[in-house]
Structures are given as C-alpha cells and as structure tokens.
Scaffold this motif. Structure first.
Motif, PDB file in Angstrom:
ATOM      1  N   THR A 105       0.844  -1.181   0.000  1.00  0.00           N
ATOM      2  CA  THR A 105       0.000   0.000   0.000  1.00  0.00           C
ATOM      3  C   THR A 105       0.890   1.246   0.000  1.00  0.00           C
ATOM      4  O   THR A 105       2.119   1.132   0.027  1.00  0.00           O
ATOM      5  N   MET A 106       0.274   2.414  -0.047  1.00  0.00           N
ATOM      6  CA  MET A 106       1.030   3.663  -0.070  1.00  0.00           C
ATOM      7  C   MET A 106       0.349   4.677   0.851  1.00  0.00           C
ATOM      8  O   MET A 106      -0.827   4.506   1.202  1.00  0.00           O
ATOM      9  N   SER A 134      -1.743   7.854   2.106  1.00  0.00           N
ATOM     10  CA  SER A 134      -2.846   8.613   1.511  1.00  0.00           C
ATOM     11  C   SER A 134      -2.306   9.914   0.928  1.00  0.00           C
ATOM     12  O   SER A 134      -1.419  10.548   1.501  1.00  0.00           O
ATOM     13  N   ILE A 145       1.474  -1.285  -6.432  1.00  0.00           N
ATOM     14  CA  ILE A 145       0.699  -0.732  -5.317  1.00  0.00           C
ATOM     15  C   ILE A 145      -0.642  -1.447  -5.237  1.00  0.00           C
ATOM     16  O   ILE A 145      -1.319  -1.640  -6.252  1.00  0.00           O
ATOM     17  N   VAL A 195      -5.309   0.216  -1.875  1.00  0.00           N
ATOM     18  CA  VAL A 195      -5.674   1.630  -1.775  1.00  0.00           C
ATOM     19  C   VAL A 195      -7.093   1.813  -2.301  1.00  0.00           C
ATOM     20  O   VAL A 195      -7.680   0.902  -2.887  1.00  0.00           O
ATOM     21  N   ILE A 219      -6.310   9.536  -3.125  1.00  0.00           N
ATOM     22  CA  ILE A 219      -5.919   8.135  -2.946  1.00  0.00           C
ATOM     23  C   ILE A 219      -5.845   7.872  -1.449  1.00  0.00           C
ATOM     24  O   ILE A 219      -5.099   8.539  -0.717  1.00  0.00           O
ATOM     25  N   SER A 220      -6.656   6.911  -0.973  1.00  0.00           N
ATOM     26  CA  SER A 220      -6.632   6.557   0.442  1.00  0.00           C
ATOM     27  C   SER A 220      -5.810   5.296   0.633  1.00  0.00           C
ATOM     28  O   SER A 220      -6.156   4.247   0.091  1.00  0.00           O
ATOM     29  N   GLY A 221      -4.726   5.418   1.389  1.00  0.00           N
ATOM     30  CA  GLY A 221      -3.847   4.283   1.644  1.00  0.00           C
ATOM     31  C   GLY A 221      -3.650   4.067   3.123  1.00  0.00           C
ATOM     32  O   GLY A 221      -4.585   4.150   3.910  1.00  0.00           O
ATOM     33  N   LYS A 222      -2.390   3.870   3.524  1.00  0.00           N
ATOM     34  CA  LYS A 222      -2.131   3.626   4.954  1.00  0.00           C
ATOM     35  C   LYS A 222      -2.050   4.942   5.721  1.00  0.00           C
ATOM     36  O   LYS A 222      -1.842   6.011   5.155  1.00  0.00           O
TER      37      LYS A 222
END
Length: 443
Positions: A220-221, A223, A399, A402, A440-443
């Motif tokens: 993941t990436m 946010s 990736i 997300v 972009i919603s990630g960690k």
C-alpha cells in the motif's frame, strides 16, 4: 423468416392489433475452455425465436416464442394482443417507419464457421502456452478460452418495414495466476474481433502472463492527492458506469446525474464521448437497431459539453427528439431498451509515454474493485484500486490496498491528458487517461 413474419403480421391484424412488429433471432455460440492443454469444457449453444410487439389503442402488448410452428405462432399472437389489454395507455409507443437508408457494414466472416473445431481448440492451447512462457512466476492459467458466435437478425412490422442482416464475431480471453512466495496475483487479457484472421493467441497469452506478475510484491502507499493515470481497461469500466447516465430512459426516470445539463460543461475540454452503431470493424455495429431504426454516430460529449442522450423510439417520442438508433435487446425474449452500441472515449494526440513522462509522482491504475457500487444518480464512487507507482515519469513499484474516492463528473472534469492508444473491449473503448488531483486513500 419472411414467410413466418407475413403469417404473424396477418394474424395480428385479424386479432385486432393496429400495429405489429416482429423481431427474429437465429444464433449459434461456441465456447472452448482449455486447461493443461486439454479441452475442459466445450459448449455449443443455439437460439432461435421470435418476439412480437403489438400496439392497440396506445396500449403495448408483448409475447415471444422459441417454437415457430403455426400453432405456436397463433398462441403467441393471441397472448401479445391479450397482454396489450392489461396495460395503461401511452401515446409514446411507436415502431420504425420503412424507407430509411441503412449503412453497409461488413459484419460476417464466413471463416469463423468454416474453420475446424481442432484449429479453434489449438488457439486456446497456444494462448495457455504463451501465458505460461511469459515468466517463471506464472504458475497456472486459470482460463484459456476461445469463443465465437454467428447470428442473423430480422425485423418486420405492419408499416412495411423489412430488415435483416447476418453477423459473426470471435475472440480469446485468458486468466493467468502469478505467484512468488505466499503472494499470488491474477492477470487478465482478452481480444474479440469480427475477423478470424486477426486473432493472436500469443499476444493475448503474454499480456495475461505479464499482468499476473507485475503486481507481485505489491504494497500500500500513504494517503495523498496525486495525478492518477487510468489504464484503458479501467477507463472502459468507468465508461460502463457512465453509460447509464446517457440513457434517455434514465433521464425520464430521473436517475441520471446529467439530466437537464444539455449544452453545459460536464467534462474537461479534452473529453469527447461517442456512441457509434455503424462503426466498421467493431462488435457493437449493426445497420439498424432492435426496432429497425438506422444506426449511426451520436456525439454525447463534445469539447467537454453535454450534447444529448441516447434514445429508442419510445424515449425519443416522450422527450420530443429523434431516436438515435439505440434500441437494444438481450434476445428475442426481451423488449427493446435503451443501450449502447460502440461506446467510447475518443483518443487524444499524445503517446502514453508522453502522458506518463510529465508526472513526478502519481499512480497508474490497472485494476479497480467495486465499480458496481458507483452511484449513477449522484455520480459518487469509492473504489478499491491497484496499480503501479509513477516516479519521474516511469512505472516502478506495484501498489495495492488503496482506494479512490470522488464523483464521476469531477473525474471527467479533472482529465488533463488523453493518450492516442484507444483500445476496445467488445463494445466499449477508451485510451489511457490522466486525471489531476484524485484522492488516494492508503495507509
């Protein structure tokens, strides 16, 4: 078929129908699935039948039959006329008028029928071998499939309209599984065409294999709000959600977020969305739609401005416009609804690499999950996504895990680059597209 149509039209008139329309379909579909070079599943499906619509006193009745015997046709007519008496009056019901000019299209390839079954099986086998040979991490090919269809469509009505055409298509699709340690990923590829000679199992297999391994080791990436580039396949999926908003039926029901916005800016000036039912060489093409109305090009968005909507005869009459030739039927068993033919986002003038090259940091999206949850009324969406990180114009780390959130109209407005790689997936097409500032919603 003409003899059957004459019988039914005569009988419908005798039974009290003011107007009658007959839709006839005769089709064969072949599907071959290969696993470990052996035929795992082979299916040949045939469908033949008649759908009848009658209009009496502004009331529409419908019935269908797979049995074309004289007695069965009589019962079908009686049922359609009976059904028309059970519904409310609506003056918008209509059938196509004769005398229209239809486009001349090359839709039938006799080679699809003439090729031996063994050769078609070998195409699926080649696909499977090509996918496995792409990379040592491709451990399995879940699906290696050849498919084709040959069909004939005929339409007759009591106003004197007579139309028929023959068509065919064929295609390949594959699903490969890549594995590295405990991590397993899936890659998918497909190619459908009107011409048998255009099939390329090696290309389809390699693409499935490449996609199966490119996401291995994905993380993941954080946010962020970054430029997002949508792969053609992903953009086609988004168009699939958008198509409902362009339906004249959705406008009448109040379920399109584009309703009432004709002439307004609803997308970036780079956006041109088209539905073209007479586009040569494409699977969604036909000389006329499911009511007998000629097909053609309908520009829905031009330079970012909404031009109009798609219509069949009913929604056109209700709205006070002309049918765009977008009546579609799932089969002879269904009535004509409003649908798309060849629905696509027109390509731009820059290459995919040029489009990527201007991005310092962003995300190239190769897969989205949950498109069916996007709200076609409000345009709001929240989708799971996976892809490749873009760093200094190059695709780098895989990736996953997300989410992308936003609104479909905002997405269209945010498009700031459209590549020149228009790619069709059956009846829908799109090029690579770049969107500025998507969340972009990630960690």
């Amino acid at each position: 078929m003409k003899s059957i149509a004459s019988q039914v039209l005569d009988l419908a008139k005798k039974k009290g129908a003011e107007i009658a329309e007959i839709f006839l379909l005769d089709s064969q579909e072949l599907t071959i699935e290969v696993a470990k070079q052996e035929v795992e599943n082979l299916k040949l499906a045939e469908e033949q039948g008649l759908g009848l619509r009658v209009i009496s006193g502004n009331r529409l009745g419908y019935a269908y039959s797979a049995d074309l015997s004289k007695e069965s046709l009589r019962k079908t007519v009686e049922k359609a006329v009976h059904n028309s008496r059970l519904v409310a009056e609506d003056s918008a019901w209509d059938v196509a008028k004769p005398g229209e000019r239809y486009a001349k299209l090359d839709l039938y390839d006799p080679e699809i029928s003439e090729k031996h079954l063994e050769e078609k099986i070998s195409l699926a086998q080649e696909l499977e071998k090509a996918a496995l040979a792409t990379d040592s991490r491709v451990r399995q090919v879940e699906k290696a499939v050849y498919q084709d269809s040959v069909y004939r469509v005929s339409i007759f009505n009591s106003l004197g309209l007579e139309g028929n055409y023959q068509g065919s298509f064929c295609g390949l699709y594959g699903v490969a599984i890549g594995q590295e340690g405990e991590d397993a990923q899936t890659g998918f590829s497909m190619d459908f065409t009107l011409q048998y000679k255009e099939l390329n199992p090696i290309k389809v297999g390699r693409e499935a294999g490449k996609k199966a391994v490119q996401m291995l080791g994905g993380q993941t990436m954080p946010s962020a709000k970054l430029p997002v580039v949508l792969d053609p396949y992903v953009m086609v999926g988004i168009l699939g959600v958008l198509q409902a908003a362009f339906s004249g039926e959705a406008v009448l029901k109040g379920t399109s977020f584009l309703a009432g916005k004709e002439g307004e800016k609803v997308a970036s000036p780079l956006v041109r969305i088209i539905d073209h039912g007479a586009l040569n060489g494409r699977l969604g093409s036909s000389p006329f739609d499911s009511e007998g109305t000629p097909t053609g090009e309908t520009v829905l968005i031009k330079d970012g401005k909404l031009q109009g909507f798609l219509h069949n005869l009913y929604t056109a009459r209700k709205t006070g416009v002309t049918s765009t030739g977008n009546a579609v039927r799932a089969s002879y068993k269904s009535t004509p609804e409003v649908g798309t033919t060849n629905f696509y986002l027109e390509q731009g003038s820059v290459s995919r690499q040029e489009l990527l090259g201007e991005i310092k940091q962003g995300l190239y999206v190769t897969e989205v999950m949950g498109l069916h949850t996007a709200n076609s009324i409000s345009g709001d969406f929240s989708l799971g996504a996976a892809g490749l990180l873009i760093e200094n114009g190059e695709l780098t780390s895989p990736i996953k895990g997300v989410a992308l959130a936003g609104n479909l109209q905002d997405l269209l407005m945010g498009i700031d680059a459209v590549a020149d790689d228009l790619t069709f997936y059956v009846g829908q097409g799109a090029p690579t597209v770049r969107i500025q500032g998507l969340t972009i919603s990630g960690k």
